[in-house]
Design a protein around this motif. Structure first.
Motif, short mmCIF file in Angstrom:
data_model
loop_
_atom_site.label_atom_id
_atom_site.label_comp_id
_atom_site.label_asym_id
_atom_site.label_seq_id
_atom_site.Cartn_x
_atom_site.Cartn_y
_atom_site.Cartn_z
N GLU A 194 7.75 -2.18 0.52
CA GLU A 194 7.32 -1.98 -0.70
C GLU A 194 7.69 -0.47 -1.24
O GLU A 194 7.15 0.39 -0.39
CB GLU A 194 5.86 -2.25 -1.04
CG GLU A 194 5.64 -2.11 -2.21
CD GLU A 194 3.77 -2.11 -2.39
OE1 GLU A 194 3.20 -1.57 -3.63
OE2 GLU A 194 3.23 -2.62 -1.51
N GLU A 195 8.44 -0.16 -2.07
CA GLU A 195 8.84 1.09 -2.57
C GLU A 195 7.88 1.66 -3.69
O GLU A 195 7.48 1.07 -4.43
CB GLU A 195 10.31 1.04 -3.34
CG GLU A 195 11.50 1.04 -2.41
CD GLU A 195 12.54 1.19 -3.32
OE1 GLU A 195 12.93 2.14 -3.66
OE2 GLU A 195 13.20 0.13 -3.58
N LEU A 196 7.15 2.77 -2.88
CA LEU A 196 6.07 3.66 -3.77
C LEU A 196 6.57 4.55 -4.54
O LEU A 196 5.66 4.95 -5.38
CB LEU A 196 5.23 3.94 -2.60
CG LEU A 196 4.47 2.98 -1.83
CD1 LEU A 196 3.43 3.47 -0.71
CD2 LEU A 196 3.52 1.72 -2.43
N GLY A 197 7.91 4.81 -4.64
CA GLY A 197 8.14 6.02 -5.47
C GLY A 197 8.18 7.21 -4.42
O GLY A 197 7.60 7.33 -3.64
N GLY A 198 9.19 8.14 -4.93
CA GLY A 198 9.15 9.59 -4.31
C GLY A 198 9.87 9.39 -2.63
O GLY A 198 9.11 10.09 -1.97
#
Length: 308
Positions: free
Chosen positions: A254-258
């Motif tokens: 899961e990509e969480l950003g940053g």
């Protein structure tokens, strides 16, 4: 085994035709803070009201300090202090008048009443309001007075029902500290539906759902009851998610950003070692990696499913 202050044995209670509590049993030793946790309607207030002698159970027994509440309710109540969700205050009395009245109701010897009131005024940090009318106090200080009336007779067991409900963040922290200090000398049972409240205050948890007990254990045992299955990873020079997904043992990403990711795994230690090795080899510049704990909300939901 350490002596128990409370034993609840096969407790059941029915309102009209509906069972609010069904066959609940537990034992609580002296000292410590015990969280009675459950969503609204789970049955925890019913259990507390029965324990404190406010309500008579349909079935089962409650033993307080070796006294069966069915056989001698008054003697059992001498060992209990109770703060309901709404403090039982008389607005037109001063703080000192009210606590004196509470001490009289709790069979404090007449010659000891003034000393007992002075002690709880000091303990709850409300001495400077002793001549103030209760109705003129803020919510936080009214709650302190409610706690003071619950401990004025030095009970062995103190039961609090949602003690931080409606308070601001600063007041919540102050009440938590006060409850912890009270628990140094006696057993405290804290009822709440707020999971972080239990984590911040309690040593042990009893969780109820639909009138039944679904968990008994320490806060750490509760927190680790559902084995976590995710790793948090922060990379300064992250590859594509496809590359990370190809690492052996990774089940999902899961990509969480940053350039932060939540990675599901089959074996935590092996996956962590492989991510570290590949980060070094491919210059991903690993900034942080840690196995995540389940949130209390997640555990609560899982336990509720198991209890149904």
């Amino acid at each position: 085994m350490e002596e128990s202050i409370v034993r609840v044995e096969h407790l059941s209670h029915r309102y009209s035709v509906q069972w609010a509590v069904r066959d609940v049993s537990f034992e609580i030793p002296r000292r410590g803070i015990y969280g009675l946790l459950g969503s609204n309607g789970a049955g925890k207030s019913t259990v507390m009201n029965i324990m404190c002698g406010v309500l008579k159970q349909t079935e089962g027994d409650v033993i307080i300090a070796d006294i069966n509440t069915k056989q001698d309710t008054i003697a059992a109540k001498r060992h209990i202090g109770f703060l309901p969700q709404k403090p039982p205050l008389y607005g037109d009395l001063t703080v000192e008048e009210y606590l004196t009245h509470a001490a009289d109701l709790r069979w404090v010897a007449p010659r000891e009443v003034k000393k007992a009131v002075d002690e709880v005024l000091e303990r709850c940090a409300i001495s400077h309001f002793r001549k103030r009318l209760l109705k003129n106090l803020s919510g936080g200080y009214q709650q302190r007075v409610g706690i003071a009336q619950a401990i004025v007779h030095k009970p062995d067991l103190v039961v609090f029902d949602e003690p931080t409900n409606g308070l601001d963040p600063n007041q919540i922290v102050e009440i938590r500290h006060l409850i912890k200090s009270i628990a140094e000398e006696r057993t405290v049972i804290l009822s709440t539906h707020i999971l972080p409240e239990v984590q911040a205050t309690c040593d042990h948890i009893l969780m109820m759902d639909h009138g039944k007990l679904v968990f008994v254990g320490t806060v750490d045992e509760f927190d680790n009851y559902i084995v976590p299955n995710t790793i948090f990873v922060h990379l300064a020079n992250a590859p594509s998610t496809d590359v990370l997904a190809r690492i052996e043992g990774v089940c999902g990403i899961e990509e969480l950003g940053g350039q932060q990711f939540r990675i599901r795994f089959t074996d935590a230690q092996e996956v962590i070692e492989r991510i570290v090795d590949q980060s070094i080899e491919n210059h991903w510049r690993l900034l942080e990696i840690r196995q995540e704990k389940n949130s209390l909300d997640t555990i609560f939901a899982k336990l509720t499913e198991k209890g149904q």
